[in-house]
Design a protein around this motif. Structure first.
Motif, mmCIF file in Angstrom:
data_model
loop_
_atom_site.group_PDB
_atom_site.id
_atom_site.type_symbol
_atom_site.label_atom_id
_atom_site.label_comp_id
_atom_site.label_asym_id
_atom_site.label_seq_id
_atom_site.Cartn_x
_atom_site.Cartn_y
_atom_site.Cartn_z
ATOM 1 N N GLN A 1 37.523 52.525 37.031
ATOM 2 C CA GLN A 1 37.502 51.067 36.958
ATOM 3 C C GLN A 1 38.902 50.491 37.135
ATOM 4 N N GLN A 2 39.918 51.154 36.572
ATOM 5 C CA GLN A 2 41.284 50.687 36.767
ATOM 6 C C GLN A 2 41.694 50.802 38.228
ATOM 7 N N LEU A 3 41.278 51.883 38.872
ATOM 8 C CA LEU A 3 41.568 52.059 40.291
ATOM 9 C C LEU A 3 40.980 50.911 41.111
ATOM 10 N N MET A 4 39.740 50.535 40.816
ATOM 11 C CA MET A 4 39.114 49.447 41.563
ATOM 12 C C MET A 4 39.809 48.121 41.277
ATOM 13 N N ALA A 5 40.172 47.877 40.012
ATOM 14 C CA ALA A 5 40.871 46.638 39.666
ATOM 15 C C ALA A 5 42.214 46.564 40.379
ATOM 16 N N ASP A 6 42.916 47.694 40.448
ATOM 17 C CA ASP A 6 44.204 47.720 41.144
ATOM 18 C C ASP A 6 44.023 47.428 42.633
ATOM 19 N N MET A 7 42.952 47.951 43.224
ATOM 20 C CA MET A 7 42.712 47.667 44.636
ATOM 21 C C MET A 7 42.359 46.204 44.854
ATOM 22 N N ARG A 8 41.572 45.624 43.954
ATOM 23 C CA ARG A 8 41.247 44.204 44.089
ATOM 24 C C ARG A 8 42.523 43.355 44.045
ATOM 25 N N ALA A 9 43.405 43.676 43.099
ATOM 26 C CA ALA A 9 44.650 42.917 42.975
ATOM 27 C C ALA A 9 45.526 43.099 44.208
ATOM 28 N N ALA A 10 45.583 44.306 44.738
ATOM 29 C CA ALA A 10 46.416 44.575 45.915
ATOM 30 C C ALA A 10 45.913 43.811 47.133
ATOM 31 N N ILE A 11 44.592 43.763 47.310
ATOM 32 C CA ILE A 11 44.034 43.027 48.450
ATOM 33 C C ILE A 11 44.337 41.546 48.306
ATOM 34 N N GLU A 12 44.161 41.010 47.104
ATOM 35 C CA GLU A 12 44.444 39.593 46.874
ATOM 36 C C GLU A 12 45.895 39.252 47.179
ATOM 37 N N ALA A 13 46.803 40.176 46.846
ATOM 38 C CA ALA A 13 48.235 39.928 47.027
ATOM 39 C C ALA A 13 48.728 40.280 48.428
ATOM 40 N N GLY A 14 47.841 40.813 49.286
ATOM 41 C CA GLY A 14 48.250 41.187 50.632
ATOM 42 C C GLY A 14 49.149 42.403 50.676
ATOM 43 N N ARG A 15 48.982 43.311 49.714
ATOM 44 C CA ARG A 15 49.834 44.502 49.661
ATOM 45 C C ARG A 15 48.990 45.780 49.575
ATOM 46 N N PHE A 16 47.860 45.783 50.215
ATOM 47 C CA PHE A 16 46.977 46.939 50.120
ATOM 48 C C PHE A 16 47.593 48.170 50.782
ATOM 49 N N ASP A 17 48.285 48.007 51.890
ATOM 50 C CA ASP A 17 48.926 49.160 52.528
ATOM 51 C C ASP A 17 49.951 49.784 51.591
ATOM 52 N N ALA A 18 50.716 48.950 50.901
ATOM 53 C CA ALA A 18 51.706 49.469 49.954
ATOM 54 C C ALA A 18 51.019 50.181 48.798
ATOM 55 N N PHE A 19 49.882 49.639 48.345
ATOM 56 C CA PHE A 19 49.116 50.306 47.296
ATOM 57 C C PHE A 19 48.683 51.696 47.759
ATOM 58 N N CYS A 20 48.148 51.787 48.967
ATOM 59 C CA CYS A 20 47.688 53.090 49.488
ATOM 60 C C CYS A 20 48.851 54.074 49.590
ATOM 61 N N ASP A 21 50.007 53.600 50.056
ATOM 62 C CA ASP A 21 51.167 54.486 50.155
ATOM 63 C C ASP A 21 51.555 55.010 48.779
ATOM 64 N N ASP A 22 51.571 54.145 47.782
ATOM 65 C CA ASP A 22 51.945 54.555 46.430
ATOM 66 C C ASP A 22 50.906 55.495 45.844
#
Length: 372
Positions: free
Chosen positions: A341-362
């Motif tokens: 659930q934390q993983l999904m919440a982090d992905m939702r936040a990353a998409i909203e902030a326009g930083r999903f690629d950076a999230f995936c790299d991390d």
């Protein structure tokens, strides 16, 4: 079909951030549904599941039709009341389970005739009966009955099953009782053949559903082939409706699938792994049976707001697992569901902030390997 129920709130590349409205609440997507096959998420109470941040759970038509029966659950007030879960519920139609009963079932145009794996009693599951059972269960999201084929399979068998599934989907659409907040999802089949996947997606869109699932990828298909199928299939599905990848998977599967436009997931892995001593973490999978954890005072992950993640040492969890204490299975299952659930919440936040690629790299950089 009911009116619009899915709002696409943001995109970052192909990744999507959405919101699905149902009769029993709203689901923020991308979302992971813990699996409660027999009206229970194994080793966890509904309160424990809710405390992880889980918004929606999955239950299974096949298992509940056998025990205790959809009719009994309906008499007792529906599945939400029966299992003590007041949030949304999605019910799998049973096609995947029927696939595993190869020695006990016969498939024809009418449906599936099979013997119960419990007591040998004869049953028939047709598209119309699958809709009736899920209506009696009061499922917020109903899945069409499909024919799922294990991988690998002969191309002709995959094509035949996909086209039969399309005909069954049309019958499910006709039999489904539309109500506000209740949704029917179609299931794209076709193995790993791009042309069959395209044919299936086009056929389902012509029928018209409230959401679209991608099935048949949790039956022996490797990650690379799964991602190839998603690269082909997801763009063929309506952008304004939710996309659900059935039965998948491990954390890196989820991240890769969100990157390819998937909104909903379910899988038994978090709880099954918890029952066998495995915990998921930001650094990879941990095998709590291993001696390296015997004197480790650290929690699994104190940043996750779950007692199992922050309040117990790895040494204690190692002890519980090695002594086969029930509490070990409960705590590791609880932690794993919370981690997902934390993983999904982090992905939702990353998409909203326009930083999903950076999230995936991390995400990929921090994972040091499995079974530490």
């Amino acid at each position: 079909m009911t009116g619009p129920s899915f709002a696409l709130l943001a995109t970052d590349g192909v990744a999507r951030r959405g919101r699905l409205a149902t009769a029993h609440g709203t689901v923020e997507t991308p979302a992971f549904m813990p699996v409660g096959t027999a009206a229970t998420v194994k080793a966890l109470t509904p309160a424990m599941v809710a405390a992880t941040g889980a918004q929606m759970v999955l239950a299974n038509t096949y298992h509940l039709m056998l025990r205790p029966s959809a009719e009994r659950i309906a008499r007792l007030g529906g599945l939400h009341r029966f299992m003590g879960w007041d949030g949304p519920i999605l019910t799998d139609s049973g096609g995947f389970q029927v696939m595993s009963l190869a020695s006990l079932r016969t498939i024809n145009e009418t449906g599936v005739q099979f013997r119960s794996h419990v007591d040998g009693a004869r049953y028939e599951l047709t598209p119309e009966r699958a809709m009736e059972i899920q209506y009696l269960l009061d499922a917020d999201v109903t899945m069409v009955l499909d024919e799922c084929v294990a991988h690998p399979a002969e191309p002709d068998a995959v094509a035949e099953a996909m086209r039969r599934s399309l005909r069954w989907a049309a019958r499910c659409r006709e039999a489904f009782r539309a109500r506000p907040g209740y949704h029917l999802f179609g299931i794209v089949q076709g193995g790993i053949d791009p042309a069959l996947r395209a044919e299936s997606a086009a056929g389902l869109r012509a029928i018209g559903f409230d959401g679209y699932a991608v099935g048949g990828l949790a039956v022996g298909v490797g990650q690379a082939a799964m991602f190839d199928v998603l690269d082909v299939t997801a763009p063929l599905l309506p952008a304004a409706q939710p996309r659900y990848l059935m039965g998948v998977g491990k954390p890196d599967d989820l991240v890769g699938a969100v990157a390819r436009g998937i909104d909903l997931f379910d899988c038994v892995i978090p709880t099954r792994s918890g029952r066998t001593g495995q915990a998921f973490s930001r650094e990879g999978a941990l095998n709590l049976r291993n001696a390296c954890h015997a004197e480790d005072p650290r929690p699994l992950d104190e940043s996750i707001p779950c007692p199992a993640s922050r309040d117990f040492s790895r040494a204690y969890l190692h002890h519980l697992v090695r002594t086969n204490e029930i509490l070990g299975a409960m705590l590791l299952s609880w932690h794993n569901v919370a981690y997902y659930q934390q993983l999904m919440a982090d992905m939702r936040a990353a998409i909203e902030a326009g930083r999903f690629d950076a999230f995936c790299d991390d995400f990929n950089r921090r994972r040091s390997g499995d079974d530490q």
